[in-house]
Design an enzyme around this catalytic site. Structure first.
Site, mmCIF file in Angstrom:
data_model
loop_
_atom_site.group_PDB
_atom_site.id
_atom_site.type_symbol
_atom_site.label_atom_id
_atom_site.label_comp_id
_atom_site.label_asym_id
_atom_site.label_seq_id
_atom_site.Cartn_x
_atom_site.Cartn_y
_atom_site.Cartn_z
ATOM 1 C CB CYS A 247 -3.790 3.352 -1.435
ATOM 2 S SG CYS A 247 -4.938 4.668 -1.136
ATOM 3 C CG ASP B 248 0.708 -2.324 6.183
ATOM 4 O OD1 ASP B 248 -0.253 -2.481 6.961
ATOM 5 O OD2 ASP B 248 0.622 -1.697 5.113
ATOM 6 C CG HIS C 92 -1.862 0.999 1.464
ATOM 7 N ND1 HIS C 92 -1.559 2.268 1.890
ATOM 8 C CD2 HIS C 92 -3.213 0.968 1.313
ATOM 9 C CE1 HIS C 92 -2.678 2.975 1.993
ATOM 10 N NE2 HIS C 92 -3.692 2.207 1.637
ATOM 11 C CD GLN D 265 -6.869 -4.317 4.198
ATOM 12 O OE1 GLN D 265 -7.835 -5.026 4.504
ATOM 13 N NE2 GLN D 265 -6.994 -3.034 3.926
ATOM 14 C CE LYS E 272 -6.941 0.227 6.527
ATOM 15 N NZ LYS E 272 -7.757 0.632 5.381
HETATM 16 C C1 LIG Z 1 -2.230 -2.694 3.597
HETATM 17 C C2 LIG Z 1 -2.546 -1.321 4.109
HETATM 18 N N1 LIG Z 1 -1.585 -0.574 4.682
HETATM 19 C C3 LIG Z 1 -1.833 0.642 5.180
HETATM 20 C C4 LIG Z 1 -3.080 1.221 5.114
HETATM 21 C C5 LIG Z 1 -3.290 2.582 5.677
HETATM 22 O O1 LIG Z 1 -4.106 2.548 6.785
HETATM 23 P P1 LIG Z 1 -4.609 3.889 7.470
HETATM 24 O O2 LIG Z 1 -5.267 4.677 6.393
HETATM 25 O O3 LIG Z 1 -5.562 3.436 8.513
HETATM 26 O O4 LIG Z 1 -3.410 4.571 8.025
HETATM 27 C C6 LIG Z 1 -4.111 0.498 4.518
HETATM 28 C C7 LIG Z 1 -5.459 1.094 4.406
HETATM 29 O O5 LIG Z 1 -6.090 1.118 3.372
HETATM 30 C C8 LIG Z 1 -3.839 -0.800 4.007
HETATM 31 O O6 LIG Z 1 -4.804 -1.520 3.422
#
Ligand SMILES: Cc1ncc(COP(=O)(O)O)c(C=O)c1O
Lengths: 141, 405
Positions: free
Chosen positions: B363, B199, B122, B202, B225
């Site tokens: 993203c 990270d 992401h 998900q 999430k």
């Molecule tokens: C794999 C992954 N990393 C990071 C993020 C970013 O999360 P946040 O917007 O809650 O900081 C997301 C959110 O869409 C994600 O799916």
């Protein structure tokens, strides 16, 4: 027909459908029917930013009026841009610059678009106005 | 207690509404999940009964708020099996957790070094590392994917070198749903003394997270999430690492002693929590994780795997539709493209039919580019989704495709 009259025509057409699925089906038909843009205008330069789908918009100025052509890789977007073309193409820069775009709200399109699509629509309208302004300035030189 | 999805749904009033005249089918859980009553109630209770600033007041309510806030930290630490509560830092979410580490990492990276990420990241797990590389003169290396959406572990092995200062990767891909074999990958990186940042955005709501078992050095996730509130998230870091990293923001509770000449910083976890923290958010996140624990991660996994498999089968019946992401281990994410049809058109029509999904690059633009698409449609499953919702979704996709063709 004036821009306002054409807008009224679009409003009347959309008021015949009470279901938004039918309105979308209509937009899809319009999109499929939109004449294809000349390949030479399907370039990065004609690409409108701010749309999730890619939209190419070309404007030519001839004998006091602007001719708009466009294409998109998304057919609903094509349907929407075809409405703009139908209403605005063939008019003078002055007429386009003084037009309002309330008809998009009247037919409910703005409310029914996702935020990204709504942004895209705003970008398209802005781009057309930009072209009109440029041609207007040119015509005064 | 048997997994009873109808009973679970009663805890989420938001699901029980109509969109465009159709019953809402919420399948955008990868973007954010809905919040059960207990989470909302925890926020209300906090503001009705306890609200006070933490760690500083000399009064009873401040003490209570502090106890609850630190209680949330301890609870979350034990849920992810952190060795110490102070290894859990509260942040605004995954993105801030990544930024915290990336911004504090300059001293560990020199010009010519490398930071390793993967193709399926992401933007939040790409750009902060890219910025770190730009500041330090290091280079960003990227691990390849195979055609199914599994990481190419040979490529990973080949790219772990003495120049590699950190490996950052997702536990689960937000586009492909691939579950990466984190424990194995951490083993490969640690064999060369390379720390690993995971990270978990998900993953936290969809699978077991045991940071000591995975042995990762950092783990990040977002409350929103995982059925918790927005604006709260976690950075887990091994104590050794967190002690080594310099603070990221300055002010408030993170200070031990301040004079105009010099300031010294306090210890973990406060060193990384400048300013008044999101206390209600932390309590809401605790409530969300308690909610998950009460249902049980095993039944949740079984339920979501069932739905994923069923929905995949239904969608694959549609001519020209191709599921994107066929990793051997996959969860909760169902992305697809349909030949000759733009993803955004499908999204628009699904919305008209009450089905909330997401379209675009999610993203993860480098991944979508690599796959050669201009956007994909993504349905993401949550614990409250039902088999009949999968039918509604598949039927809606079918109808949209027929209209658009
Ligand atoms: C794999 C992954 N990393 C990071 C993020 C970013 O999360 P946040 O917007 O809650 O900081 C997301 C959110 O869409 C994600 O799916």
């Amino acid at each position: 027909m004036t821009i306002a009259e054409k807008q009224q025509e679009v409003i009347n057409e959309f008021s015949m459908f009470d279901d938004w699925m039918d309105k979308y089906a209509y937009l899809i038909e319009l999109g499929k029917d939109l004449p294809v843009i000349d390949d030479q205008y399907r370039t990065e330069q004609q690409l409108i930013s701010g749309c999730q789908s890619r939209v190419w918009l070309h404007a030519a100025y001839h004998d006091g009026s602007i001719k708009l052509t466009a294409d998109s890789d998304a057919v609903i977007t094509k349907g929407i841009v075809s409405l703009l073309i139908r209403v605005l193409s063939g008019h003078s820069p002055q007429e386009i610059l003084s037009a309002d775009f309330d008809f998009l709200e009247t037919i409910g399109l703005k409310d029914h678009l996702s935020p990204t699509r709504a942004n895209g629509l705003v970008s398209m309208v802005k781009q057309i106005q930009l072209y009109a302004r440029a041609f207007h300035l040119k015509s005064m030189q | 207690m048997a997994f009873d999805v109808e009973n679970i749904r009663r805890a989420f009033p938001i699901l029980n509404q109509e969109i465009n005249g159709k019953a809402l089918v919420y399948l955008d859980n990868g973007a954010t999940t809905q919040k059960p009553d207990v989470v909302v109630q925890s926020l209300v209770d906090y503001y009705h009964k306890t609200n006070s600033n933490v760690h500083r007041g000399a009064h009873r309510l401040s003490q209570l708020a502090t106890e609850q806030y630190e209680g949330a930290r301890s609870y979350i630490a034990s849920y992810i099996n952190a060795a110490q509560a102070r290894e859990v830092i509260f942040t605004r979410g995954t993105s801030e957790s990544v930024n915290l580490v990336a911004n504090s990492f300059d001293g560990f990276v020199d010009a010519g070094d490398q930071v390793l990420i993967t193709t399926l990241e992401h933007h939040s797990n790409i750009v902060p590392w890219q910025q770190l590389c730009e500041r330090t003169g290091a280079s960003l290396q990227v691990v390849a994917l195979d055609e199914n959406g599994d990481l190419d572990l040979q490529d990973l092995q080949a790219k772990l070198s003495e120049k590699t200062k950190l490996l950052a990767l997702a536990h689960i891909s937000n586009v492909l749903g691939s579950i990466n074999p984190i424990k194995q990958i951490v083993g490969m990186a640690h064999a060369r003394d390379i720390p690993v940042f995971v990270d978990g955005a998900q993953a936290i709501a969809h699978t077991h997270v045991d940071v000591q078992d995975m042995d990762c050095d950092f783990y990040a996730f977002s409350g929103h999430k995982t059925y918790g509130p927005m604006g709260i998230g976690v950075l887990y870091g091994k104590e050794d690492w967190l002690n080594k990293l310099p603070p990221y923001q300055f002010g408030g509770e993170m200070i031990a002693h301040v004079s105009f000449e010099k300031t010294s910083f306090t210890t973990l976890p406060y060193k990384f929590e400048a300013g008044t923290p999101n206390v209600s958010g932390a309590l809401g996140l605790e409530a969300a994780i308690r909610f998950i624990e009460e249902i049980g991660m095993e039944p949740i996994i079984a339920h979501e795997d069932n739905l994923l498999e069923y929905a995949t089968d239904q969608l694959e019946k549609i001519e020209g539709l191709q599921v994107v992401g066929k990793a051997a281990h996959k969860t909760a994410v169902l992305s697809f493209v349909v030949e000759g049809i733009h993803a955004s058109d499908i999204g628009t029509l699904l919305d008209q039919m009450g089905v909330a999904i997401r379209t675009g690059n999610h993203c993860a633009q480098p991944l979508i580019d690599k796959l050669g698409y201009h956007g994909v449609v993504r349905a993401t499953i949550g614990l409250y989704n039902t088999k009949s919702e999968m039918d509604v979704m598949a039927e809606a996709v079918n109808k949209a495709v027929n209209m658009l063709r």
